[in-house]
Motif scaffolding. Structure first.
Motif, PDB file in Angstrom:
ATOM      1  N   ALA A  50       0.833  -1.204   0.000  1.00  0.00           N
ATOM      2  CA  ALA A  50       0.000   0.000   0.000  1.00  0.00           C
ATOM      3  C   ALA A  50       0.872   1.260   0.000  1.00  0.00           C
ATOM      4  N   GLU A  51       1.946   1.231   0.790  1.00  0.00           N
ATOM      5  CA  GLU A  51       2.838   2.385   0.862  1.00  0.00           C
ATOM      6  C   GLU A  51       3.450   2.708  -0.505  1.00  0.00           C
ATOM      7  N   ARG A  52       3.876   1.670  -1.230  1.00  0.00           N
ATOM      8  CA  ARG A  52       4.451   1.895  -2.558  1.00  0.00           C
ATOM      9  C   ARG A  52       3.423   2.495  -3.504  1.00  0.00           C
ATOM     10  N   VAL A  53       2.212   1.954  -3.492  1.00  0.00           N
ATOM     11  CA  VAL A  53       1.150   2.451  -4.380  1.00  0.00           C
ATOM     12  C   VAL A  53       0.852   3.914  -4.078  1.00  0.00           C
ATOM     13  N   VAL A  54       0.698   4.246  -2.809  1.00  0.00           N
ATOM     14  CA  VAL A  54       0.379   5.624  -2.415  1.00  0.00           C
ATOM     15  C   VAL A  54       1.529   6.569  -2.763  1.00  0.00           C
ATOM     16  N   GLN A  55       2.778   6.127  -2.566  1.00  0.00           N
ATOM     17  CA  GLN A  55       3.931   6.972  -2.925  1.00  0.00           C
ATOM     18  C   GLN A  55       3.985   7.255  -4.427  1.00  0.00           C
ATOM     19  N   CYS A  56       3.388   6.376  -5.209  1.00  0.00           N
ATOM     20  CA  CYS A  56       3.354   6.560  -6.671  1.00  0.00           C
ATOM     21  C   CYS A  56       2.053   7.217  -7.133  1.00  0.00           C
ATOM     22  N   ASN A  57       1.306   7.789  -6.192  1.00  0.00           N
ATOM     23  CA  ASN A  57       0.052   8.501  -6.465  1.00  0.00           C
ATOM     24  C   ASN A  57      -1.113   7.595  -6.841  1.00  0.00           C
ATOM     25  N   GLY A  58      -0.960   6.296  -6.653  1.00  0.00           N
ATOM     26  CA  GLY A  58      -2.102   5.405  -6.798  1.00  0.00           C
ATOM     27  C   GLY A  58      -2.923   5.442  -5.515  1.00  0.00           C
ATOM     28  N   ARG A  59      -4.070   4.813  -5.550  1.00  0.00           N
ATOM     29  CA  ARG A  59      -4.929   4.780  -4.363  1.00  0.00           C
ATOM     30  C   ARG A  59      -5.265   3.333  -4.024  1.00  0.00           C
ATOM     31  N   VAL A  60      -5.442   3.074  -2.719  1.00  0.00           N
ATOM     32  CA  VAL A  60      -5.833   1.751  -2.243  1.00  0.00           C
ATOM     33  C   VAL A  60      -7.046   1.927  -1.331  1.00  0.00           C
ATOM     34  N   PHE A  61      -8.148   1.307  -1.709  1.00  0.00           N
ATOM     35  CA  PHE A  61      -9.336   1.318  -0.851  1.00  0.00           C
ATOM     36  C   PHE A  61     -10.316   0.247  -1.310  1.00  0.00           C
ATOM     37  N   CYS A  62     -11.298  -0.017  -0.437  1.00  0.00           N
ATOM     38  CA  CYS A  62     -12.386  -0.960  -0.741  1.00  0.00           C
ATOM     39  C   CYS A  62     -13.609  -0.167  -1.164  1.00  0.00           C
ATOM     40  N   LEU A  63     -14.388  -0.743  -2.026  1.00  0.00           N
ATOM     41  CA  LEU A  63     -15.696  -0.164  -2.315  1.00  0.00           C
ATOM     42  C   LEU A  63     -16.591  -0.393  -1.101  1.00  0.00           C
ATOM     43  N   ASP A  64     -17.633   0.405  -0.980  1.00  0.00           N
ATOM     44  CA  ASP A  64     -18.522   0.305   0.182  1.00  0.00           C
ATOM     45  C   ASP A  64     -19.183  -1.059   0.319  1.00  0.00           C
TER      46      ASP A  64
END
Length: 145
Positions: A50-64
């Motif tokens: 998750a940290e790598r994705v966020v550092q590369c401006n990607g997002r990590v989350f679940c749909l509701d």
């Protein structure tokens, strides 16, 4: 899914990307057959992933309406990839998705019985069911000895 039964090598090297799985059936100290997990599913909610994705401006989350963490583009509700490492999916490669495999090595011993390889799309329960079938077969053989 694949089962390898013959000992053709002394070392096992497994390179894993995405959510394919490898497991090794081996005999424990008490004589029972156990499955040793050889790979890790690269899910986006693993802290380092998750940290790598966020550092590369990607997002990590679940749909509701689901509990699956996914990788998303910075400004779009797509593609929603449920893994943080994969071959292909080029639209996410600049946003933290990588294809670098985890490589593990294990020395094969006389206790090791077979390897289970399951690729993306194989139901995990089917892999476990297959292992349990092999475990029962092993126990029946041991009961005859």
């Amino acid at each position: 899914m694949s089962i390898l039964k013959k000992k053709l090598f002394e070392n096992l090297v497994v390179a894993n990307v995405a959510d394919s799985r490898a497991g090794l059936a081996t005999i424990s100290d008490d004589g029972s057959l156990i499955l040793v997990q050889l790979t890790l599913d690269f899910k986006p909610n693993i802290p380092q992933e998750a940290e790598r994705v966020v550092q590369c401006n990607g997002r990590v989350f679940c749909l509701d309406d689901e509990r699956v963490h996914r990788v998303w583009l910075p400004n779009e509700e797509s593609p929603g990839l449920a893994m943080s490492r994969a071959f292909g999916d080029y639209c996410l490669k600049d946003f933290g998705l990588i294809s670098v495999p985890q490589v593990t090595r294990r020395q094969i011993t006389v206790r090791d019985q077979f390897i289970v390889l399951a690729s993306d799309g194989v139901d995990v329960l089917n892999a476990e069911k297959m292992f349990l079938t092999q475990q029962l077969t092993h126990e029946k053989k041991m009961a005859r000895v």
